[in-house]
Design a protein around this motif. Structure first.
Motif, PDB file in Angstrom:
ATOM      1  N   ASP A  93      -2.241  74.996  48.107  1.00  0.00           N
ATOM      2  CA  ASP A  93      -1.845  75.713  46.897  1.00  0.00           C
ATOM      3  C   ASP A  93      -3.063  75.762  45.977  1.00  0.00           C
ATOM      4  N   TYR A 124       0.877  85.392  41.950  1.00  0.00           N
ATOM      5  CA  TYR A 124       2.313  85.152  41.878  1.00  0.00           C
ATOM      6  C   TYR A 124       2.970  86.139  40.936  1.00  0.00           C
ATOM      7  N   THR A 142       3.292  81.390  36.535  1.00  0.00           N
ATOM      8  CA  THR A 142       2.517  82.595  36.829  1.00  0.00           C
ATOM      9  C   THR A 142       1.093  82.445  36.313  1.00  0.00           C
ATOM     10  N   ILE A 145      -0.826  79.817  38.491  1.00  0.00           N
ATOM     11  CA  ILE A 145      -1.336  80.333  39.764  1.00  0.00           C
ATOM     12  C   ILE A 145      -2.408  81.400  39.537  1.00  0.00           C
TER      13      ILE A 145
END
Length: 286
Positions: A93, A124, A142, A145
């Motif tokens: 990630d 995202y 959001t 990411i």
């Protein structure tokens, strides 16, 4: 005004699918002997970018994404296209700075080469809702990411960047268009990320699904292969004049080459700025 009218290409046709000038098999766009990292490469645009790099003959390719299964699927697709390309997968990630740093370090150690191309594609899209109705955690993730994730990526990449390395950020033209309900987190974070990459470019010189729903019903979507091939073209020497610029994959690459001098002379063209302000005060300086 239609979407196509709003994003009309500065010169040449507006493309919705790939075309010969950005075909990755063109000798001028070859990536043979080069290495590349693609984030968000398990599906969609990231998958298309990885395939395009394979078609152009990239020697080593690092695939980064959150799901091992989709990364392995992408890897199989790459091996079918280019059996000689060495493919490495990293289920990471981008918000996890430590894991991301280790992944890029491992790629460089294994390949024995610096990173020539970094395709920063991971992103995202949260549930589309108003600011007042949004789930606060989902809304903020959001930004985690799309901005923090790319912040982590750039910091992990810099120590391993090849001389004359290329960074391509997948953003969205939606950051420029008028109000659309429900997009505060997505468009806000994408605009922020675009400025982060702009800053990184300047610093380096001194040393880019189903949740869209009704809001885009009837909106003409592009063939995903267009984005993949366009990124491969942008990473080539032929497109060096676009360094630091925000351009749409729909714009005709050959047309932009034809107005190359105009683009190079204007430091403000194809960047995010306060439109009209400098003209109003009679200045063109920074």
């Amino acid at each position: 005004m239609s979407a196509i009218d709003f994003f009309k290409a500065p010169k040449g046709p507006f493309h919705r699918s790939t075309y010969p000038f950005i075909n990755p098999t063109r000798p001028e766009l070859s990536t043979k002997g080069k290495t590349a990292i693609v984030t968000g490469s398990g599906q969609g645009i990231g998958l298309a970018i990885a395939k395009s790099l394979a078609k152009s003959g990239v020697s080593a390719l690092g695939l980064i994404g959150r799901t091992e299964e989709t990364l392995l699927s992408t890897k199989e697709s790459i091996k079918e296209i280019s059996p000689d390309t060495k493919v490495f997968t990293y289920a990471v990630d981008v918000v996890d700075a430590k894991a991301l740093t280790e992944a890029l370090a491992s790629f460089v150690a294994t390949t024995g080469a610096k990173i020539d191309i970094l395709a920063a594609n991971a992103g995202y899209l949260p549930d589309l809702t108003s600011i007042l109705d949004a789930d606060a955690d989902d809304w903020w993730s959001t930004f985690e990411i799309n901005i923090k994730g790319n912040f982590n990526l750039l910091r992990a990449y810099q120590p391993h960047a090849a001389r004359n390395g290329v960074v391509v950020h997948t953003s969205t033209s939606a950051i420029h268009i008028p109000y659309m309900p429900g997009y505060s987190a997505y468009r806000g974070s994408k605009a922020g990320a675009t400025k982060v990459f702009e800053m990184f470019g300047g610093e380096m010189q001194e040393l880019g699904n189903g949740k869209f729903g009704e809001s885009v019903k009837g909106f003409p979507f592009d063939d995903v292969e267009l984005s993949g091939d366009f990124v491969n073209w942008v990473a080539s020497d032929e497109a060096k004049f676009l360094n630091g610029k925000f351009v749409a994959a729909n714009w005709d690459a050959e047309g932009m080459v034809q107005i190359k001098e105009s683009i190079e002379k204007d430091p403000f063209i194809f960047t995010m700025n306060l439109v009209g302000w400098l003209e109003l005060i009679g200045a063109r300086g920074p």
